[in-house]
Motif scaffolding. Structure first.
Motif, PDB file in Angstrom:
ATOM      1  N   LYS A 194      49.099  51.768  67.426  1.00  0.00           N
ATOM      2  CA  LYS A 194      48.617  50.854  68.237  1.00  0.00           C
ATOM      3  C   LYS A 194      47.904  49.742  67.798  1.00  0.00           C
ATOM      4  O   LYS A 194      47.749  48.592  68.398  1.00  0.00           O
ATOM      5  N   GLY A 195      47.627  49.786  66.214  1.00  0.00           N
ATOM      6  CA  GLY A 195      46.877  48.618  65.935  1.00  0.00           C
ATOM      7  C   GLY A 195      47.948  47.764  65.103  1.00  0.00           C
ATOM      8  O   GLY A 195      47.496  46.792  64.450  1.00  0.00           O
ATOM      9  N   ARG A 196      49.358  48.000  65.386  1.00  0.00           N
ATOM     10  CA  ARG A 196      50.069  47.011  64.735  1.00  0.00           C
ATOM     11  C   ARG A 196      50.111  45.574  65.333  1.00  0.00           C
ATOM     12  O   ARG A 196      50.057  44.429  64.626  1.00  0.00           O
ATOM     13  N   ALA A 197      49.657  45.463  66.606  1.00  0.00           N
ATOM     14  CA  ALA A 197      49.323  44.009  67.307  1.00  0.00           C
ATOM     15  C   ALA A 197      48.270  43.119  66.479  1.00  0.00           C
ATOM     16  O   ALA A 197      48.490  42.025  66.338  1.00  0.00           O
ATOM     17  N   GLU A 198      47.484  44.044  66.239  1.00  0.00           N
ATOM     18  CA  GLU A 198      46.062  43.574  65.206  1.00  0.00           C
ATOM     19  C   GLU A 198      46.928  42.975  63.761  1.00  0.00           C
ATOM     20  O   GLU A 198      46.464  41.924  63.666  1.00  0.00           O
ATOM     21  N   LEU A 199      47.810  43.642  63.512  1.00  0.00           N
ATOM     22  CA  LEU A 199      47.887  43.424  61.820  1.00  0.00           C
ATOM     23  C   LEU A 199      48.951  42.058  62.291  1.00  0.00           C
ATOM     24  O   LEU A 199      49.092  41.242  61.352  1.00  0.00           O
ATOM     25  N   GLU A 200      49.927  42.128  63.049  1.00  0.00           N
ATOM     26  CA  GLU A 200      50.788  41.086  63.586  1.00  0.00           C
ATOM     27  C   GLU A 200      50.151  39.605  63.714  1.00  0.00           C
ATOM     28  O   GLU A 200      50.487  38.512  63.246  1.00  0.00           O
ATOM     29  N   ARG A 201      49.031  39.970  64.349  1.00  0.00           N
ATOM     30  CA  ARG A 201      48.096  38.437  64.535  1.00  0.00           C
ATOM     31  C   ARG A 201      47.570  38.030  63.304  1.00  0.00           C
ATOM     32  O   ARG A 201      47.334  36.938  63.182  1.00  0.00           O
TER      33      ARG A 201
END
Length: 808
Positions: free
Chosen positions: A403-410
């Motif tokens: 679920k933390g992938r979105a944060e990494l992508e940002r």
């Protein structure tokens, strides 16, 4: 005065000599043409490991990358190499058939042509069209426009004379990356690029062998012609030498050595061509002795190059490139600093999944792969400081595939392509899109049926019935279509897994159980034999096996044969434990429950059948159900350490090492279940994992019905997993009673949830509360029913149980 007959004979002889010499001159021209522009084999100074390390840094500094992606050149070159090598082998084979000698290098080439062909096929298979377009290309130099990693492979082959040494290669790549870091795609491309470089080297050596062979043949033709002329017409020998001189033969080592071998010591008359040859060589500063020696050296060099290249091709097949790539990868070294310490303990497929996630993010952002990995590591470290090292988001995988992938992508300003953006939007509204698609297709299909009744007068009641039936039939069609489309569009999402190949740790101890009933002694023998087979295929110190048994339903609590059955199964289990001893508790257990009176069914039976057995086992392991079982066979010491239960049916086969894969997947931190006290169910991770179930191969005494229907395709979730649509789209699967579950979470999620005597098909409900996931890369096997009646009874039981779910 000569007669007319003698004059005609002389004229024919001269014409014959003219034609022969013309052919020789033509052969000379062809040989010279073939020699022009020939590429030299990949031979440079031989470097030691230390020298290769130094050369790696020098090469990295000299490489300048192009920002333009050019046209793929490697596949066309590979096809050309194949043609050249094949033609060379054809020529050399014809020479052997004609009785002409070939060099040792040529013999090596012919003897290993099957291997070369195999390697060419492998290269074509592993080098799909446009694959090299994705790799960074060189801006200038001899390999300009080609992938950088291909030039690295050429340098490796050149400075090893075709020999690939794993240590030299590792030091070379490591030194190169001190100056310029290679991408993950380039590291994975090293094996195929080295294979292409070796084939390129073989092509060049084969070209040299072909040229040298043609030159030797040409020298043999001239030498044979001179020998024949010296014997029959010595006066024309000087004309023949002059003719050879005008044709300009290739005075290389192969031509000269073959000429000397055939003419030297054949008589004084042949001293003339030898003297001419010596004078021509002297004009270029060479000697006959030097060229003869050079020819021998060239043959040895060609043989070494071919033998080294063939040996290296074999090494490529046997070398573990997965370990090589991980050791060379800068990204992998960064990910191994995972603050939770989990990354290095995962299996290779999961580590590779993480690396591919880094690669994909870097490809669509301005960040390098190493920068993306460091960003993920930074987030994980911050979470570990804030929530502790055991927290889910303290694991680096939370930001790569969780679920933390979105944060990494940002954080990397990742730009999604249009198709990817559409897929992500669809995934966020998966349920609405899924149900809406089914509804739309159902209505459209029903509308097509109704269109046929447009001009027909139909009774309203009949029309209503027709619409209802059409909707039911159309909904089934729509469901199949949407499921099929979803599996075509959605990419599979394999669950991450730990590496338990060397053994299951104590904290992940598991128990394989088979809930069953005792009918007779033959049934008991079959149960014990099947349990032994499962043990032999999945033997581990922290994996034990148990039969959860009941007696058949009866009109009274005890039957005369009950004691006999218990004695028989006790004898079998004790024999197994004696055969396979375990120091702390036995491998094989039997836990038997008594009959209790069921007022609703009006019979003596086991409480809640299978669900009751598993509930009693869970309570026993958790320390609160010691009274549930009247008979426990085997030493249960250490059973309190059991964390997982793998439940199977009586006829379920557990393939080799499948249990370890079950446990390793459940133990991964991203799969560990999180129970939401507010929602009263598992909301993250999985409390249950359901593997794929396939029909086992029919036995030798299988019935005709089993052979006929055993491979039947269709929607039958109780014997096979038809589609991964639920896992791939909704990240959840359906539990069908065969799989692995976490004992503590299972009991916590289902405590007091199931009313007594009202739930038959409890598996689906258990999967909803404890959250089931589909383990799509592990498979169990079951036998298909042996007869139509057995199949119908099984389906009736499923339908009856599922139909009672709403009332439950």
């Amino acid at each position: 005065m000569k007669s007319a007959k003698d004059m005609l004979s002389s004229s024919l002889h001269q014409l014959k000599n003219v034609l022969k010499y013309s052919q020789l001159r033509l052969r000379t021209y062809v040989a010279q043409t073939a020699q022009t522009g020939a590429e030299l084999p990949l031979r440079a100074d031989l470097y030691s490991a230390l020298q290769m390390e130094q050369h790696g840094r020098i090469l990295a500094n000299s490489h300048k990358l192009s920002s333009v992606f050019g046209q793929d050149q490697l596949l066309s070159r590979l096809a050309d190499n194949h043609d050249v090598i094949m033609n060379a082998c054809t020529l050399l084979t014809e020479a052997i058939k004609d009785g002409r000698p070939v060099t040792p290098a040529a013999a090596w080439l012919l003897d290993n042509y099957y291997l070369i062909e195999e390697q060419i096929r492998t290269a074509k298979r592993h080098l799909p069209k446009n694959y090299s377009k994705e790799l960074p290309r060189l801006l200038r130099g001899s390999s300009a426009g080609r992938p950088r990693v291909y030039d690295i492979a050429l340098e490796t082959i050149s400075h090893g004379d075709g020999r690939v040494d794993p240590e030299n290669l590792s030091r070379f790549i490591n030194a190169y990356q001190l100056v310029s870091v290679l991408k993950l795609g380039e590291l994975w491309a090293i094996p195929i690029m080295i294979r292409l470089a070796l084939l390129e080297n073989l092509r060049r050596v084969a070209t040299n062998l072909t040229t040298a062979h043609n030159h030797r043949n040409l020298a043999a033709k001239w030498a044979d012609a001179m020998t024949e002329t010296a014997e029959k017409d010595p006066s024309n020998l000087i004309l023949l030498v002059a003719d050879m001189s005008r044709s300009g033969p290739p005075l290389d080592s192969s031509f000269v050595a073959e000429m000397i071998r055939r003419l030297q010591g054949q008589g004084p008359a042949l001293a003339l061509p030898l003297n001419w040859l010596s004078q021509r060589l002297a004009e270029t500063g060479q000697t006959i002795e030097h060229l003869v020696q050079l020819d021998s050296q060239q043959q040895v060099a060609d043989q070494i190059s071919i033998s080294n290249s063939i040996g290296s091709l074999r090494l490529l097949t046997s070398m573990d490139w997965r370990e090589f790539v991980e050791n060379m990868s800068v990204v992998d070294r960064c990910l191994r600093d995972d603050p939770s310490g989990i990354y290095g303990c995962m299996d290779f497929a999961t580590r590779d999944l993480y690396r591919h996630a880094v690669e994909k993010i870097a490809r669509h952002s301005s960040f390098s792969e190493a920068d993306v990995a460091h960003n993920a590591l930074r987030f994980a470290r911050e979470a570990a400081i804030k929530h502790g090292q055991t927290a889910r988001n303290a694991h680096i995988g939370y930001f790569l595939i969780g679920k933390g992938r979105a944060e990494l992508e940002r954080s990397t300003a990742m730009q999604h392509s249009l198709p990817e953006a559409i897929k992500r939007a669809a995934r966020e509204s998966a349920l609405s899109l899924y149900l809406g698609s089914i509804l739309i297709i159902s209505l459209l299909s029903t509308g097509l049926f109704l269109q046929q009744l447009r001009h027909t007068a139909v009774n309203p009641y009949l029309l209503t019935c027709f619409i209802v039936v059409s909707l039911i039939a159309s909904s089934q069609f729509a469901l199949s279509m949407v499921n099929w489309l979803a599996t075509c569009i959605a990419l599979p999402h394999p669950l991450p897994r730990m590496d338990y190949s060397l053994g299951i740790p104590l904290e992940s101890s598991a128990l394989v159980v088979v809930p069953t009933m005792l009918f007779n002694t033959q049934n008991i023998d079959a149960l014990c034999e099947a349990m032994e087979v499962r043990f032999l295929a999945n033997s581990d110190a922290n994996l034990r096996f148990c039969l959860l048994t009941d007696f058949v339903d009866a009109s009274q609590e005890h039957l005369p044969e009950d004691e006999t059955l218990l004695l028989h199964i006790t004898h079998n289990i004790e024999a197994l434990n004696e055969k396979y001893p375990r120091p702390d508790g036995d491998y094989f257990l039997v836990m038997h429950r008594p009959r209790v009176w069921n007022a609703q069914e009006k019979t003596w039976m086991a409480y809640e059948r299978k669900r009751g057995k598993l509930g009693a086992l869970n309570a026993y392991v958790l320390g609160s159900g010691k009274q549930e079982f009247t008979h426990i066979i085997g030493n249960t010491l250490g059973l309190e350490h059991v964390r997982y239960v793998i439940t199977l049916d009586t006829d379920t086969e557990l393939p080799r090492d499948a249990a370890r894969k079950f446990i390793a997947t459940m133990a991964h931190p991203l799969n560990r279940p999180y129970y939401d006290e507010k929602l009263q169910r598992v909301t993250e991770g999985y409390g249950i994992l359901q593997p794929r179930v396939a029909v086992a191969l029919p036995s030798s005494n299988a019935s005709f019905y089993e052979l006929l229907c055993g491979g039947e395709a269709g929607i039958d979730p109780y014997t096979r997993s038809v589609s991964d649509v639920y896992q791939d789209v909704f990240d959840e699967g359906s539990f069908i009673g065969k799989g692995i579950y976490d004992i503590a979470i299972f009991e916590h999620a289902l405590k007091n949830r199931m009313p007594e005597n009202r739930i038959l098909s409890h598996d689906l409900l258990e999967g909803c509360y404890a959250r089931a996931g589909l383990l799509s890369d592990v498979q169990l096997y079951e036998e298909y029913p042996s007869s139509y009646l057995a199949d119908m009874r099984r389906r009736h039981r499923w339908i009856r149980g599922t139909g009672r779910l709403p009332r439950g």
